[in-house]
Design a protein around this motif. Structure first.
Motif: not given
Length: 237
Positions: A2-4, A55-58, A62-64
């Motif tokens: 996710a970070k990458e 925005r969708t990916r972040l 972040l909500r995980d």
């Protein structure tokens, strides 16, 4: 992963946003044309597509709740960078709207802005300004319709920023920077100072070496003169 993915999206978004800003600076200048307006439209819409994806990916990452502490800290930093990038994009879109209204293409009597960007400033500008890059049908006018679309898209970006703040709360002052403010500048100054120090240290050493050589030459010359005088005095006596 996710970070990458978020980093890759932000990298692409920042490049497209920078490209858009570069193109906005040419509105109203000697290089302004229908080609440029078309390129502006394509670039800002590409930026918006990337912004939605980032925005969708972040937001998802972040909500995980299972995200580790270190990874979450990095994602929060990326979120702040994304928010800043989106703010810059909205600012440039507003500037493009104002300049487009002030310098419409269908009113040639308007004076041009001397932007200084009429030459071959970059590959981006060259692509945007090339008359051979794109062909338009006679009578096609992108100006009026695009300005209306731009106004709507500005509102959409504003709504996106508002939704971001509602869904994920990441205050910018809580995000720690990876390096101290101005660290890059300080490193440059330090490197320059080290170079100057090295030069300064070498110069006296070189100067001392030259002084020693000169002193040796002078001493040898004086000694030779003294020997010659002594020989002459001995012969005369």
């Amino acid at each position: 992963m996710a970070k990458e993915e978020c980093k890759a999206l932000l990298d692409a978004l920042s490049k497209v946003t920078a490209c858009y800003r570069h193109l906005v600076l040419t509105i109203g200048g000697a290089s302004d044309s229908q080609n440029l307006r078309e390129e502006l439209q394509k670039t800002r819409r590409k930026a918006q597509e990337l912004a939605v994806a980032a925005r969708t990916r972040l937001t998802t990452a972040l909500r995980d709740k299972t995200t580790g502490k270190e990874e979450r800290a990095e994602l929060e930093r990326l979120w702040v960078l994304f928010s800043t990038c989106l703010e810059l994009l909205e600012t440039d879109m507003r500037r493009a709207l104002e300049l487009g209204q002030e310098f419409p293409l269908n009113v040639p009597k308007k004076p041009l802005i001397q932007t200084g960007l009429s030459g071959g400033t970059s590959a981006v500008a060259a692509r945007a300004m090339s008359a051979q890059k794109m062909k338009y049908e006679a009578g096609h006018d992108i100006d009026a319709a695009d300005l209306k679309d731009l106004e709507n898209e500005i509102n959409q970006v504003g709504e996106m920023r508002y939704e971001m703040e509602m869904k994920v709360s990441v205050p910018q002052w809580t995000v720690e920077a990876k390096q101290d403010p101005g660290a890059e500048l300080h490193s440059t100054v330090s490197a320059g100072a080290s170079s100057l120090g090295l030069i300064s240290a070498e110069e006296p050493k070189a100067f001392c070496d030259v002084s020693r050589v000169l002193a040796g030459i002078i001493f040898t010359a004086v000694l030779l003169v003294a020997i010659i005088l002594a020989v002459c005095v001995a012969k005369l006596s």
